[in-house]
Design an enzyme around this catalytic site. Structure first.
Site, short mmCIF file in Angstrom:
data_model
loop_
_atom_site.label_atom_id
_atom_site.label_comp_id
_atom_site.label_asym_id
_atom_site.label_seq_id
_atom_site.Cartn_x
_atom_site.Cartn_y
_atom_site.Cartn_z
CG ASP A 12 35.36 96.46 9.20
OD1 ASP A 12 36.31 96.28 8.43
OD2 ASP A 12 35.13 97.55 9.76
CE1 TYR A 41 40.63 99.69 0.85
CE2 TYR A 41 41.50 100.88 2.74
CZ TYR A 41 41.03 99.71 2.18
OH TYR A 41 40.99 98.56 2.94
CD GLU A 95 43.86 101.23 6.59
OE1 GLU A 95 44.57 101.00 5.59
OE2 GLU A 95 42.69 100.83 6.69
#
Lengths: 275, 391
Positions: free
Chosen positions: A67, A181, A56
């Site tokens: 993030d 995910y 990834e």
């Protein structure tokens, strides 16, 4: 342009093979261009040679709002050295050509795709051998905007699901492609020493909805955590723990080859039980 | 198209972790809208706590100077000194209704942070405010004010350490504690339903202007001026007049050192379409969507984007938006202080400056309204420094 692409996606082939062998996926994440595109190539190669199932690549972004600090700093380093989408495509192309069975997936914010142009972006993905993209700020409600172009070029939109998705999980599962995910806990990316999530009930309810492969990410940082978590699902995704090691290597000033070797060893700690 | 669209703009480009919370918020808001006691409580707080209505002041000396009839909408006279309190009281009422015990907010100039800390104190909620480290320096007085009110201020050091980074950090914090935390967004930005909710709580500005103009002069204003960062005081001013084609809606963007210098925050003047902070709108960004580092002397306008409804008003031509430089805004800051004895917030001074630039377009019989979104006490020190004086 909206013809259906009929090639078998590498993600499907990889998970089919893993399942038939009773194995789990190990998915490492690195920010493309941190500390350089050449280094990202060497690190990705070392990680694959040490058992990564899929790689990834994070596309560096100026304002990565999903993030944590480790990946934010990696994005800053990658942008400071001039990393652009063309570099990420060439990196992906090298890896996908050299490792014809390994799927390459990009993780990027929707603005990177939207401003580049959806059709142009997914064309470039197809030409670079990219199998899927993860877009953390493109939820179910907005996916139709990207889906036609992605479909036309055989690129999967990897969906994310979280412990607070609740009744949304069914709808997410219904349109999931490649693998799901599964976000391990609330918050942003970054290492965690423990989780408050009840994984058994989390995965029981997801498995009830669909048998699509499910991988868990966000906070996974040690081989022990990996072994504990993969028991619930098809594999784990490790990001910040890897990126932090790259950051440590940069601070030490070691060569790109040495960084790649060290990250290969780190990935091996996670994958050795299966090799 | 998904929910919350203004033409192609708006939408809900948020992380999956936040989608449940956004849906919960929308449902709670729809219920509140249908509940007359909610509106009554909101209006009562606006009147008795915030000190509304804010009245129109007929600025005689400015009118004589500029050759048209100038009215100032005095949002600076609200409790906490700016229009921000309108939205915050509405949202904190919603937070309480939703059973949330903690509120968080981003802030630029600190006015929204102060308003949120104020409302949190009023309702006994815990409050955390995210503020760019650069802004904590520019607006040190407001940092102290927030702390005095019991809020915890978190300086944000990432990126350009200004409003956009504070907003990103507030989003990160919300995704960590989404179940017990209400995010009080400070402007008409972010994912749906925020642009709609904030507009609805700010439209009291325009509703009052309309009612007072009709009552006293039996007519509508010729034009409305307001400064635009994210755009909440401007949309509050404009919204009730959108259907009145005769009323010009004019927004003043932060031109910084000039839109051709690259050091500015004038999104509509120099930006392109993109997706950021949960919304599709117009942003200052490069050809690959990297958000540009923006600049304005005004911490409250120092944001690389604009609310989606403004992007739509701009695109359809219903709204007009022009850039005002730091220098022009500071001149207007001093001008209003001396002409009318009103020290405006440096943000609001952008709107005053724009009227000064455009005044020749208005005739003596025209009536123009400038929304003074806030008062300027917080800016005195920074303007003094800009002029080479230590205050």
């Amino acid at each position: 342009m909206n013809t259906v692409n009929t090639k078998v996606n590498r993600i499907d082939a990889s998970f089919a093979k893993l399942r038939s062998e009773g194995k789990k996926a190990f998915i490492p994440f690195i920010t493309a261009g941190d500390p350089s595109i050449e280094a990202s190539y060497l690190i990705a190669k070392a990680m694959i040679e040490n058992g990564a199932t899929l790689v990834e690549f994070g596309v560096p972004y100026s304002d990565p709002s999903a993030d944590g600090p480790v990946i934010m700093r990696a994005d800053e380093r990658a942008l400071a050295n001039g990393t652009r989408l063309a570099d990420v495509f060439s990196l992906s192309s090298r890896i996908s050509t050299e490792f014809p069975l390994i799927p390459v997936v990009l993780l990027l914010y929707f603005n990177s795709i939207f401003v580049y142009g959806l059709e142009k972006f997914f064309t470039a993905c197809e030409m670079s051998g990219i199998s899927g993209v993860i877009i953390p700020d493109l939820p179910l409600e907005e996916r139709d905007e990207a889906r036609p172009a992605a479909d036309a070029h055989g690129v999967y939109l990897i969906s994310m699901v979280t412990p607070v998705s609740q009744e949304r999980a069914k709808r997410i599962l219904a349109q999931a492609q490649g693998f799901l995910y599964c976000v391990a806990s609330l918050g942003v990316t970054g290492e965690r020493s423990s989780y408050a999530t009840d994984f058994k009930s989390y995965f029981d309810s997801l498995n009830e909805g669909s048998d699509i492969p499910k991988c868990i990410g966000f906070g996974v940082s040690t081989p022990e955590q990996k072994r504990e978590l993969e028991a619930y699902c098809d594999g784990v995704i490790v990001g910040s723990a890897i990126v932090r090691r790259i950051e440590d290597c940069i601070a030490e000033g070691i060569s790109e080859e040495a960084i790649a070797a060290r990250l290969g060893d780190f990935v091996h700690e996670f994958t050795e039980v299966h090799i | 198209m998904s929910k919350g669209r203004f033409g192609e703009y708006g939408g809900q480009y948020a992380a999956e972790t936040l989608m449940f919370a956004l849906t919960e918020l929308e449902n709670a808001y729809r219920e509140a809208q249908a509940d007359p006691t909610f509106d009554l409580e909101f209006k009562t707080l606006l009147r008795e706590y915030a000190g509304r209505p804010s009245l129109l002041y007929r600025a005689e000396r400015m009118s004589a100077d500029l050759g048209t009839q100038v009215f100032l909408k005095r949002e600076d006279l609200n409790h906490t000194g700016a229009h921000k309190i309108n939205n915050v009281l509405g949202q904190v009422l919603l937070a309480r209704r939703m059973g949330k015990k903690r509120v968080i907010a981003e802030t630029g100039a600190g006015q929204h942070g102060v308003a949120t800390a104020t409302a949190a104190a009023l309702f006994g909620l815990s409050c955390d405010v995210f503020m760019g480290e650069e802004d904590t320096r520019r607006q040190a007085l407001n940092v102290y004010r927030m702390e005095l009110l019991g809020a915890k201020v978190h300086p944000v050091t990432t990126g350009t350490a200004t409003l956009k980074d504070a907003t990103s950090e507030a989003l990160r914090e919300w995704s960590r504690r989404v179940s017990d935390t209400y995010y009080v967004v400070g402007s008409v930005v972010g994912p749906h339903p925020y642009p709609e909710i904030v507009r609805d709580f700010q439209r009291v500005i325009g509703d009052e202007i309309r009612a007072e103009m009709l009552e006293k002069y039996n007519r509508l204003p010729t034009a409305l001026f307001a400064c635009v960062g994210g755009g909440s005081n401007a949309i509050g001013t404009f919204y009730p007049f959108i259907e009145d084609a005769s009323v010009r809606l004019i927004g003043a963007e932060a031109g910084g050192e000039g839109v051709d210098t690259g050091r500015h925050a004038a999104s509509l003047t120099g930006g392109t379409i993109g997706v950021f902070h949960g919304m599709k709108s117009i942003f200052l960004q490069d050809d690959e969507g990297q958000i540009a580092p923006v600049y304005s002397i005004s911490a409250g306008l120092d944001y690389p984007g604009i609310g989606p409804e403004h992007a739509y008003l701009h695109k359809t031509g219903r709204g007009e938006y022009y850039a005002v430089t730091d220098e022009e805004a500071i001149d207007a800051f001093e001008y209003l202080s001396r002409m009318e004895g009103i020290i405006p917030a440096i943000e609001s001074a952008h709107a005053v400056a724009l009227l000064r630039k455009m005044h020749a377009e208005f005739k003596p019989e025209d009536m123009v309204v400038v929304t003074l979104s806030g008062r300027g006490d917080k800016d005195v020190e920074a303007i003094g420094r800009y002029r080479g004086q230590i205050v």
